[in-house]
Design an enzyme around this catalytic site. Structure first.
Site, mmCIF file in Angstrom:
data_model
loop_
_atom_site.group_PDB
_atom_site.id
_atom_site.type_symbol
_atom_site.label_atom_id
_atom_site.label_comp_id
_atom_site.label_asym_id
_atom_site.label_seq_id
_atom_site.Cartn_x
_atom_site.Cartn_y
_atom_site.Cartn_z
ATOM 1 C CB CYS A 134 18.497 28.234 45.460
ATOM 2 S SG CYS A 134 17.824 26.806 44.939
ATOM 3 N NE ARG A 174 17.953 17.789 42.895
ATOM 4 C CZ ARG A 174 17.524 18.545 42.077
ATOM 5 N NH1 ARG A 174 16.578 17.786 41.300
ATOM 6 N NH2 ARG A 174 17.761 19.691 42.121
ATOM 7 C CD GLN A 214 19.772 21.551 38.802
ATOM 8 O OE1 GLN A 214 20.327 22.311 39.687
ATOM 9 N NE2 GLN A 214 18.437 20.995 38.725
ATOM 10 C CG ASP A 246 20.295 26.232 39.243
ATOM 11 O OD1 ASP A 246 19.245 26.688 38.555
ATOM 12 O OD2 ASP A 246 20.282 25.778 40.424
ATOM 13 C CG HIS A 262 18.870 30.723 41.550
ATOM 14 N ND1 HIS A 262 20.139 29.970 41.415
ATOM 15 C CD2 HIS A 262 17.813 30.021 42.309
ATOM 16 C CE1 HIS A 262 19.648 28.596 41.966
ATOM 17 N NE2 HIS A 262 18.158 28.876 42.341
ATOM 18 C CE LYS A 274 7.816 21.172 38.524
ATOM 19 N NZ LYS A 274 8.811 20.406 38.727
ATOM 20 C CG HIS A 285 14.401 28.497 41.930
ATOM 21 N ND1 HIS A 285 15.287 28.340 43.163
ATOM 22 C CD2 HIS A 285 13.424 29.179 42.768
ATOM 23 C CE1 HIS A 285 15.079 28.616 44.054
ATOM 24 N NE2 HIS A 285 13.748 29.259 43.894
HETATM 25 ZN ZN LIG Z 1 17.074 27.151 42.626
#
Ligand SMILES: [Zn+2]
Ligand SMILES: [Zn+2]
Length: 640
Positions: free
Chosen positions: A335, A364, A382, A384, A386, A465, A511
């Site tokens: 992010c 992680r 990911q 990913d 935003h 979420k 996200h």
């Molecule tokens: Zn994020």
């Protein structure tokens, strides 16, 4: 004698003496024993059938058909297994034994691991204990008394669990001379546990922490009906056959090594190619939908993680390092860089929404006990993105993501389920923002006609979420997409845009991932297709097989032509029997085998066969290239 008034599902209200067991009250109401009754629900709370009713309230039976019943059966089976193990191996200590999605397990303190040969012995003892119809009895006592009891039996794990509890009173369950610490509820008697199977032994760290002693875990499963157990065992066998760790090795896709480190994946050429195909697909699909591709760094200053709240709320899962005397955090999420891109310019409402997409590699610190093949790793990538938008745009943006998810799931032939997760205990932001965000998510789902369930307290620390779980070929659920609403990070990073009124306004951030962690998604794909990828995904789409050394030049020419046409082709011109080469290509699950002998060369043709054994006859090369190109479009059928 004091009386209590009990309401039943048909609205009947009956009067009983205070202290009547729930099962007895239900029998009176049902005018006889109730078939398939497992436990009861009193005022909405699950209780044992022998539990005494002490006040007025509503009582309903819990039948075998309800999902909670299976959980009670399996939890009770875990107790039964522990009892059998204690009888056969008196020296072991008992740790914990919960019901899980596919059955149950119990962890034991034992030096030597259990062997697969131990399992039938334990099963036999369980069956004999079941035949003895031993009542499973609940008992409540002060916590200190329970500590003394387990201490006197040398059950140090139970003592440790009790010391962590704060309740003044705790409950135990006894069956014969076996006692376990447990909240319950349980079945009333061991006789109800009839269709069970112990499936696996494994090591597991006490409390999932590798610094703790290694315990010996036994997995099992149980059902109310024989047929359901058999179906389940069949599915397990199928799952073993499809296990991505085994197929990953057989198909030479990836490997994990202790010397490299747990949870760190090495992609071999075919695995890396498979992942590249997936990544290319994703980039294309994101660009089509107005996303912009960005790339952020792996390391960002610790101060930035403090500002975002990750340091406070997510630190245990992060890795830190020092450079030039400054502390840096390795990103566990993507992010922050995206917000900094947003902030690099003044944004007008006309520029919104901004959709930043990154194939973002994150790290992680997952506990070593939960690591599992590609499914749970410590470094993963990911898909990913935003989305930063005005509050007015929020619902449309969420709907757009939901459409995207539905499109992609169809490509891979996955059905899916949707769940909304609400505010967890450890979280940041105002109640009002949480409420607003939760509303936006559920309204978008309703507008898209998707039904969903609600999972209380399971949201991310910065917002509620939507979780999307796909269903694979074996009807297993896997977490893939998530869509999270966030009002907090835009606040913390002071993001804004200039509205039509010329004033500064706060945008909202979403996200979202579609496939989730690519590692896990690849693991799921391997098992879903049992390694036989559809042509569009197959890292090797065709292999050219020579029948005789006389045609080597022609073979090489065909192979080159395929490569030039953009087809992922291999060449096998080893001096081996054709039968062997075909078998090996089939084991590699390559969609097409192209057999070339004298006849093919003479006629300037090829003889393609499919991996399922179908012989397609004599084809021209362009004919074949057209067919493979056609099948290389995402979502084309699994079998050529
Ligand atoms: Zn994020
Ligand atoms: Zn229990």
């Amino acid at each position: 004698m004091e009386e209590i008034h009990i309401q039943f599902p048909d609205k009947a209200s009956l009067t009983f003496p205070k202290g009547i067991p729930a099962g007895e009250a239900l029998k009176v109401w049902g005018q006889g024993p109730l078939n398939g009754m497992v436990a009861a629900r009193f005022e909405g709370e699950l209780i044992d059938l022998p539990a005494k009713l002490m006040r007025d309230g509503e009582l309903r039976p819990l039948s075998e058909k309800e999902p909670e019943a299976l959980e009670i059966l399996r939890h009770s089976s875990a107790h039964l297994m522990a009892q059998a193990v204690k009888e056969l191996f008196p020296e072991v200590q008992i740790a914990i034994g919960p019901a899980i999605e596919q059955g149950f397990y119990y962890d034991f303190g034992k030096k030597e691991p259990f062997t697969p040969e131990d399992l039938p012995r334990i099963e036999e003892r369980m069956a004999s204990l079941s035949r003895q119809k031993i009542p499973m009895v609940r008992e409540e006592l002060p916590r200190q008394k329970a500590i003394d009891l387990f201490a006197s039996q040398g059950e140090s794990f139970k003592v440790a669990l009790l010391q962590d509890l704060e309740d003044p009173m705790v409950s135990l369950y006894r069956q014969g001379n076996f006692t376990d610490l447990c909240r319950g509820p349980h079945l009333a008697s061991t006789t109800q546990i009839r269709f069970f199977k112990l499936t696996q032994v494994a090591g597991a760290y006490w409390r999932g922490d590798e610094r703790n002693p290694m315990l010996q875990r036994i997995y099992g499963t149980a059902f109310f009906e024989k047929k359901a157990l058999e179906d389940h065992l069949h599915r397990l066998e199928e799952a073993r056959r499809r296990d991505h760790r085994r197929l990953g090795k057989d198909l030479d896709l990836f490997s994990l090594h202790d010397e490299v480190g747990p949870g760190l994946v090495i992609y071999h050429p075919k695995g890396a190619l498979l992942r590249t195909i997936l990544e290319d697909f994703e980039k294309k699909e994101h660009l089509k939908r107005g996303y912009e591709i960005v790339i952020g760094p792996q390391l960002l200053r610790a101060d930035l993680w403090k500002k975002s709240g990750h340091y406070e709320n997510y630190r245990e899962l992060m890795y830190f390092t020092e450079i030039d005397g400054q502390s840096y955090g390795i990103k566990p999420m993507n992010c922050l860089a995206h917000m900094i891109i947003y902030k690099s310019k003044i944004r007008s409402y006309r520029d919104l929404p901004k959709r930043y997409f990154e194939l973002g590699t994150v790290h992680r610190h997952e506990k070593s006990g939960v690591l599992h093949g590609l499914m749970r790793v410590r470094q993963f990538t990911q898909d990913d993105a935003h989305i930063i938008c005005t509050p007015d745009q929020l619902q449309d943006e969420i709907r757009g993501v939901l459409d995207f998810v539905a499109y992609v799931m169809k490509i891979f032939d996955f059905a899916f389920e949707v769940e909304i997760s609400t505010r967890p205990e450890k979280s940041i932001g105002s109640d009002e923002d949480w409420e607003r965000a939760t509303q936006a998510l559920s309204q978008a789902l309703e507008a898209n006609g998707l039904s969903f369930s609600i999972s209380e307290g399971e949201g991310a620390f910065y917002g509620p979420k939507i979780d999307i779980k796909l269903k694979d070929a074996l009807d297993r659920r896997w977490q893939c997409a998530t869509i999270q609403c966030d009002f907090t990070l835009p606040e913390r990073f002071d993001l804004h845009y200039i509205g039509p009124d010329g004033e500064r306004h706060r945008p909202v951030m979403i996200h979202r991932v579609i496939l989730g962690a690519l590692e896990r998604f690849l693991g799921v794909l391997i098992e879903h297709y049992a390694g036989a990828f559809p042509t569009w995904l197959a890292p090797v789409q065709a292999v050219v097989l020579s029948v005789t050394d006389r045609t080597l030049t022609y073979c090489r020419g065909v192979h080159q032509a395929l490569i030039q046409a953009g087809i992922r082709a291999d060449l096998d011109i080893r001096n081996e029997k054709l039968g062997l080469k075909v078998r090996e290509a089939q084991l590699q699950k390559i969609p097409y085998m192209i057999v070339i002998g004298d006849k093919e060369e003479e006629q300037q043709r090829i003889s393609p066969r499919t991996r399922t054994g179908e012989n397609l006859g004599l084809w021209t090369l362009p004919q074949f290239i057209d067919r493979v190109r056609e099948e290389s479009l995402p979502g084309k059928p699994a079998e050529p």
